[in-house]
Design a protein around this motif. Structure first.
Motif, PDB file in Angstrom:
ATOM      1  N   LYS A 250       0.765  -1.089   0.007  1.00 45.91           N
ATOM      2  CA  LYS A 250       0.054   0.164   0.052  1.00 45.91           C
ATOM      3  C   LYS A 250       0.974   1.218  -0.062  1.00 45.91           C
ATOM      4  O   LYS A 250       0.729   2.150  -0.703  1.00 45.91           O
ATOM      5  CB  LYS A 250      -0.792   0.059   1.065  1.00 45.91           C
TER       6      LYS A 250
ATOM      7  N   ASP B 137       1.107   4.020  -3.064  1.00 46.54           N
ATOM      8  CA  ASP B 137       0.746   5.458  -2.886  1.00 46.54           C
ATOM      9  C   ASP B 137       2.080   6.298  -2.997  1.00 46.54           C
ATOM     10  O   ASP B 137       1.657   7.470  -3.556  1.00 46.54           O
ATOM     11  CB  ASP B 137       0.550   5.699  -1.307  1.00 46.54           C
TER      12      ASP B 137
ATOM     13  N   GLU C 218       2.107   9.551  -6.176  1.00 44.47           N
ATOM     14  CA  GLU C 218       2.569  10.315  -5.984  1.00 44.47           C
ATOM     15  C   GLU C 218       3.694  11.091  -6.577  1.00 44.47           C
ATOM     16  O   GLU C 218       3.778  12.045  -7.232  1.00 44.47           O
ATOM     17  CB  GLU C 218       3.318  10.660  -4.305  1.00 44.47           C
TER      18      GLU C 218
END
Length: 174
Positions: free
Chosen positions: A161, A165, A169
């Protein structure tokens, strides 16, 4: 009288004997007629035949010469046509060679362009793979650094996870 017969005898011997002249003239005419009939006529016939034969041979030779000249002219024309045809074939072959050369060059250029495009595409794909691999490594290293900083171990699910992420980004910043 003796003298007169001598004189007459001598006159007979010294004068012109017309009987002999007439006889010789008649014999000459007969001889001429015989010669004309038996020698001159056949001889002239043979001479005429020979003249006709020579004339026909001359005519035949002239006809043969004309025929030979005609054949020579025909042969020259055929040779000229053959040369023109050969020249045309050579010119045609030269044109075909030029066309084929241009086709080969065009094919080679298009193939080179296709290979260039294919190489560009492959380079782009490899670049994308490398960027993805670098992102994964950066994410993994970031997680390791973060875990060292936090000093805690993340579970595999938490790690995935966090990586996703981070990749999102990094993609948005780009």
């Amino acid at each position: 009288m003796l003298t007169s017969s001598l004189v007459l005898g001598e006159a007979a011997h010294t004068g012109i004997n017309t009987g002999d002249i007439v006889f010789q003239l008649v014999m000459f005419i007969i001889l001429m007629l015989l010669l004309k009939k038996f020698a001159w006529g056949p001889l002239m016939g043979i001479m005429d035949q020979r003249a006709q034969h020579v004339a026909s041979e001359i005519d035949a030779a002239e006809n043969s010469r004309k025929e030979a000249q005609k054949l020579l002219d025909e042969q020259r024309n055929l040779l000229k046509e053959a040369r023109n045809e050969a020249q045309g074939l050579i010119e045609n072959a030269r044109k075909q060679g030029d066309i084929q050369r241009e086709e080969i060059i065009a094919t080679a250029r298009s193939e080179a362009e296709r290979l260039k495009e294919s190489a560009k595409l492959e380079i782009e794909q490899q670049k994308e793979k490398a960027v993805v691999a670098i992102r994964e490594q950066v994410a993994h290293l970031s997680v390791l650094v973060a875990s060292k900083v936090i000093e805690k171990e993340l579970s595999a699910q938490d790690q995935d996870k966090l990586i996703n992420d981070y990749i999102k980004e990094a993609g948005e910043l780009r």
